[in-house]
Design an enzyme around this catalytic site. Sequence first.
Site, short mmCIF file in Angstrom:
data_model
loop_
_atom_site.label_atom_id
_atom_site.label_comp_id
_atom_site.label_asym_id
_atom_site.label_seq_id
_atom_site.Cartn_x
_atom_site.Cartn_y
_atom_site.Cartn_z
CG HIS A 1 -1.83 1.13 1.46
ND1 HIS A 1 -3.20 1.25 1.17
CD2 HIS A 1 -1.66 2.44 1.84
CE1 HIS A 1 -3.72 2.37 1.20
NE2 HIS A 1 -2.62 3.16 1.73
CD GLU A 2 1.55 3.58 3.76
OE1 GLU A 2 1.64 4.65 3.18
OE2 GLU A 2 0.77 3.13 4.36
CD GLU B 1 -5.60 6.13 1.06
OE1 GLU B 1 -5.75 4.85 0.76
OE2 GLU B 1 -4.58 6.47 1.38
CG HIS C 1 0.44 6.26 -0.38
ND1 HIS C 1 -0.47 7.03 -0.90
CD2 HIS C 1 -0.16 5.63 0.31
CE1 HIS C 1 -1.71 6.84 -0.41
NE2 HIS C 1 -1.48 5.83 0.77
ZN ZN Z 1 -2.84 5.33 2.06
#
Ligand code: ZN
Length: 503
Positions: A267-268, A297, A271
């Site tokens: 997830h990170e 997101e 980003h």
């Molecule tokens: Zn996030």
Amino acid sequence: MNYESAAQALSSFDKRVEQMRAYSHAMGVMALDASTAAPRLSAEGRGRTYAVLSQVRYELMADPENGALLAYLESHEAELSQIQKRAVQLFRRQYEQLRRIPMAEYVDYEVLLNDSQAKWEEAKNKADFSIFQPYLEKIVGYNRKFAVYYDAEKAPYDALLNEYERGLTMETLDKFFGALKDALVPLIAKVKAAPAIDSSFLSRFYPASQQEKLSYLLMDALDIDKDRCTLAETEHPFTTEFNNHDVRITTHYYENALASSMYSVIHEGGHAIYELDCDDRYNYTLLSGGVSMGIHESQSRFYENILGRSRPFLSYLFPKVKELFPEQLQDVDEELFYRAVNKAEPSLVRTEADELTYCMHIIIRYELEKRLLDGSLAVRDLPEAWNRLYRDYLGIDVPNDKAGCLQDSHWSNGLIGYFPSYALGSAYGAQMLACMERDLGDIWPRVSQGDLSHVRSWLKEHIHKYASLYEPDELFRRACGEFDPKYYIDYLEEKYSRLYNLK
Ligand code: ZN
């Protein structure tokens, strides 16, 4: 000061931006240090320095000379490049934001938020909403008032939404969430009635040192350049960035939960890739970095769920995970692993929710915020309304306010209108997948070989490289056309019907 030419004004503008940026950079590094490496008793010293730096930064931003400078540049817009025009627009927005709220109200509100934080924590620990209620009443009151300062023409909740995701309105969200609810409530009920997936092997003992090796393996799998992005450990995972050569991601290792850190890193990582792939030309300007929380997101959840939890990616990854944990995964095969990390189950806590039920948590918060802002729901009635929605939409009973309306810190921080962008990002991601497949054909054979380069190139070309050049809704429209929740609904229906043999 009088400006003689656009060139002279721009040079003054650049110098101001450079100064503000330097203070933000220094404060950002300090905040990062505080959550990763600083010793426990370092808070006081850091607080003193932080206070000095933030005051200087505030004065730089609020300097009345900025108003004259901006007015000059706005009246010479024809002489500015697209990037310069956008920078002036973003600077104007920050400048006005500082000036909109009367100083006395701003200070009172800051004090209120500070007190609210402590009261919220106490209320949560005691599972007693009445402790927090008077504070939340005031916070809602202030937000109603601030909404008028932000934009008196808009309905208060629309004005708040616009602060977090430019261009986002209740009209868009009502359509989006309405369609989502119609599709997801029955789908979740069917999944609940289907035989449960056994994911118990994910809670065996997975030593943190081995999990750390997995984190680096994942960063390599995502092709994250470790000369420009590093990994650290923190209580809550996050990503922070200073420019496209300096991005930091963090994770947290739970030795009895393999999927937790694994999917935090992916997830990170999503980003981070967005930040790393912003075009160099925006570095050190006001356009630097991802444009909004919703778009951000969309990238993190795309990597985490659409790619990271897909069957093709896991068929590439699983043998490598098994090499790291041969004993723990001895009796587990690829299919079981895939099913376990995708297991869906209605639950009480948003941050622990799976991909299918996650958006229901957001819809519930959205509906409540909307009613708090238009006055049709009184704060004292919030727990009851919360519990009813959890029963109606997720089919579960909320045992107490700690597991209910006190679980998130957002409201005590004054963040009303922030939640919807989490769900919007997920849906943006699904529509991006559809556009990508339309452009590239079947993306999955290469993914199953561990090659994600075509996916990343598409995202870079349509989203990442633009940094903050466009408003989020415009950026999305340029990449994918009109936003349509159908893509996200189709994606979830197909994935979970297959996973739970619903058809
Ligand atoms: Zn996030």
